[in-house]
Design a protein around this motif. Structure first.
Motif, PDB file in Angstrom:
ATOM      1  N   ASN A  45       0.830  -1.220   0.000  1.00 44.85           N
ATOM      2  CA  ASN A  45       0.000   0.000   0.000  1.00 44.85           C
ATOM      3  C   ASN A  45       0.863   1.269   0.000  1.00 44.85           C
ATOM      4  O   ASN A  45       0.638   2.198   0.788  1.00 44.85           O
ATOM      5  N   LEU A  46       1.834   1.298  -0.886  1.00 42.87           N
ATOM      6  CA  LEU A  46       2.738   2.435  -0.984  1.00 42.87           C
ATOM      7  C   LEU A  46       2.039   3.622  -1.648  1.00 42.87           C
ATOM      8  O   LEU A  46       1.055   3.446  -2.379  1.00 42.87           O
ATOM      9  N   PRO A  47       2.506   4.846  -1.405  1.00 43.03           N
ATOM     10  CA  PRO A  47       1.966   5.994  -2.132  1.00 43.03           C
ATOM     11  C   PRO A  47       2.141   5.788  -3.640  1.00 43.03           C
ATOM     12  O   PRO A  47       3.188   5.311  -4.086  1.00 43.03           O
ATOM     13  N   LEU A  48       1.117   6.160  -4.388  1.00 42.46           N
ATOM     14  CA  LEU A  48       1.113   5.939  -5.839  1.00 42.46           C
ATOM     15  C   LEU A  48       1.384   4.474  -6.166  1.00 42.46           C
ATOM     16  O   LEU A  48       2.030   4.138  -7.156  1.00 42.46           O
ATOM     17  N   GLY A  49       0.853   3.597  -5.321  1.00 44.59           N
ATOM     18  CA  GLY A  49       1.084   2.165  -5.490  1.00 44.59           C
ATOM     19  C   GLY A  49       0.611   1.629  -6.825  1.00 44.59           C
ATOM     20  O   GLY A  49       1.238   0.727  -7.392  1.00 44.59           O
ATOM     21  N   ASN A  50      -0.486   2.197  -7.349  1.00 46.80           N
ATOM     22  CA  ASN A  50      -0.997   1.719  -8.636  1.00 46.80           C
ATOM     23  C   ASN A  50      -0.019   2.022  -9.771  1.00 46.80           C
ATOM     24  O   ASN A  50       0.210   1.193 -10.652  1.00 46.80           O
ATOM     25  N   VAL A  51       0.593   3.199  -9.734  1.00 50.43           N
ATOM     26  CA  VAL A  51       1.578   3.562 -10.756  1.00 50.43           C
ATOM     27  C   VAL A  51       2.837   2.714 -10.598  1.00 50.43           C
ATOM     28  O   VAL A  51       3.381   2.181 -11.580  1.00 50.43           O
ATOM     29  N   LEU A  52       3.289   2.573  -9.355  1.00 48.05           N
ATOM     30  CA  LEU A  52       4.498   1.790  -9.093  1.00 48.05           C
ATOM     31  C   LEU A  52       4.297   0.324  -9.476  1.00 48.05           C
ATOM     32  O   LEU A  52       5.225  -0.337  -9.953  1.00 48.05           O
ATOM     33  N   ALA A  53       3.092  -0.189  -9.260  1.00 51.66           N
ATOM     34  CA  ALA A  53       2.804  -1.585  -9.605  1.00 51.66           C
ATOM     35  C   ALA A  53       2.892  -1.804 -11.109  1.00 51.66           C
ATOM     36  O   ALA A  53       3.418  -2.830 -11.568  1.00 51.66           O
ATOM     37  N   VAL A  54       2.372  -0.861 -11.886  1.00 50.62           N
ATOM     38  CA  VAL A  54       2.454  -0.978 -13.346  1.00 50.62           C
ATOM     39  C   VAL A  54       3.909  -0.903 -13.800  1.00 50.62           C
ATOM     40  O   VAL A  54       4.342  -1.664 -14.686  1.00 50.62           O
ATOM     41  N   LEU A  55       4.676  -0.012 -13.210  1.00 46.82           N
ATOM     42  CA  LEU A  55       6.099   0.075 -13.545  1.00 46.82           C
ATOM     43  C   LEU A  55       6.821  -1.218 -13.178  1.00 46.82           C
ATOM     44  O   LEU A  55       7.664  -1.711 -13.939  1.00 46.82           O
ATOM     45  N   ALA A  56       6.472  -1.789 -12.015  1.00 53.05           N
ATOM     46  CA  ALA A  56       7.087  -3.050 -11.592  1.00 53.05           C
ATOM     47  C   ALA A  56       6.706  -4.185 -12.520  1.00 53.05           C
ATOM     48  O   ALA A  56       7.525  -5.077 -12.808  1.00 53.05           O
ATOM     49  N   LEU A  57       5.476  -4.159 -13.011  1.00 56.06           N
ATOM     50  CA  LEU A  57       5.026  -5.197 -13.942  1.00 56.06           C
ATOM     51  C   LEU A  57       5.860  -5.187 -15.217  1.00 56.06           C
ATOM     52  O   LEU A  57       6.382  -6.224 -15.642  1.00 56.06           O
ATOM     53  N   TYR A  58       6.004  -3.997 -15.821  1.00 54.96           N
ATOM     54  CA  TYR A  58       6.743  -3.926 -17.089  1.00 54.96           C
ATOM     55  C   TYR A  58       8.248  -4.056 -16.885  1.00 54.96           C
ATOM     56  O   TYR A  58       8.962  -4.437 -17.812  1.00 54.96           O
ATOM     57  N   PHE A  59       8.717  -3.756 -15.680  1.00 51.61           N
ATOM     58  CA  PHE A  59      10.109  -4.050 -15.355  1.00 51.61           C
ATOM     59  C   PHE A  59      10.341  -5.559 -15.394  1.00 51.61           C
ATOM     60  O   PHE A  59      11.404  -6.029 -15.778  1.00 51.61           O
TER      61      PHE A  59
END
Length: 228
Positions: A45-59
């Motif tokens: 549940n990090l700040p801007l978790g939805n954006v970070l999750a998408v970045l982590a996915l494509y990473f």
């Protein structure tokens, strides 16, 4: 299973190209690895978790499927016969239709991830990988690229094993949260992309399969967000 990882993720694993197409049944298992990092981001549940999750996915999975989506969309939007559509899809330059498709898919994923439970990304990746398996199972190759190579090794037994793995991975989450069963509707978006590809191009290549993966994931997340 390790032989298909270099083709569907960026994980530092060496695979055997000749053996990879014999392990397509393991695509649902790949979802466990490809969704691990972004799911952890959502769980924390990090700040801007939805954006970070998408970045982590494509990473984790790379941008190859997104590139395929862009090429697929360019081909779909061209007016004319099948030959013109295929030519546009294979053009190295990305058109406005391709850019639009990528932006929409990314937007839908970022938007949906702020509304869904943390395990939703696993369900979306599970559907995405299974939809790719279904696309390969059509055995309707377009051209002689990587898609045709994988289709050439696609046997009925691989689809049976892959389907069994898909169900086994889905059931525990459905048992804990029955509403997550609605994620099955996300597969319909992938099935529709397969249908559109066959109708417009006469077969499927790597770009089409990439589009199936991306649109299925986005469709699954949006479905889960709408029925939360």
């Amino acid at each position: 299973m390790k032989n298909i990882l270099p083709f569907f993720t960026r994980l530092p694993v060496e695979g055997d190209f000749e053996k990879a197409r014999g392990e397509l049944w393991a695509l649902p298992l790949v979802a466990l690895l490809s969704s691990a990092l972004p799911t952890a981001v959502l769980y924390l549940n990090l700040p801007l978790g939805n954006v970070l999750a998408v970045l982590a996915l494509y990473f984790t999975i790379g941008l190859l499927h997104l590139d395929g989506l862009a090429d697929w969309a360019d081909g779909m939007m061209v007016k004319g016969d099948r030959e013109r559509k295929v030519k546009a899809m294979k053009d190295l330059n990305t058109g406005i239709a391709g850019v639009f498709a990528v932006v929409i898919v990314l937007f839908l994923q970022v938007y949906s991830l702020q509304l869904v439970p943390f395990y939703a990304l696993f369900l979306a990746e599970l559907n995405s990988k299974f939809a790719m398996l279904l696309a390969l199972a059509t055995k309707r190759p377009l051209g002689d690229g990587l898609g045709a190579y994988f289709m050439g090794g696609m046997k009925e037994g691989q689809l049976v094993i892959g389907t069994a793995l898909y169900v086994l991975l889905l059931l525990p989450i459905v048992f804990i949260e029955p509403r997550s069963l609605v994620s099955l509707l996300g597969l319909l978006t992938g099935a529709y992309v397969i249908y559109l590809s066959l109708r417009n191009f006469g077969g499927l290549n790597g770009d089409c399969i990439g589009a199936v993966a991306e649109i299925t994931r986005a469709g699954t997340l949006l479905t889960l967000a709408l029925v939360r």
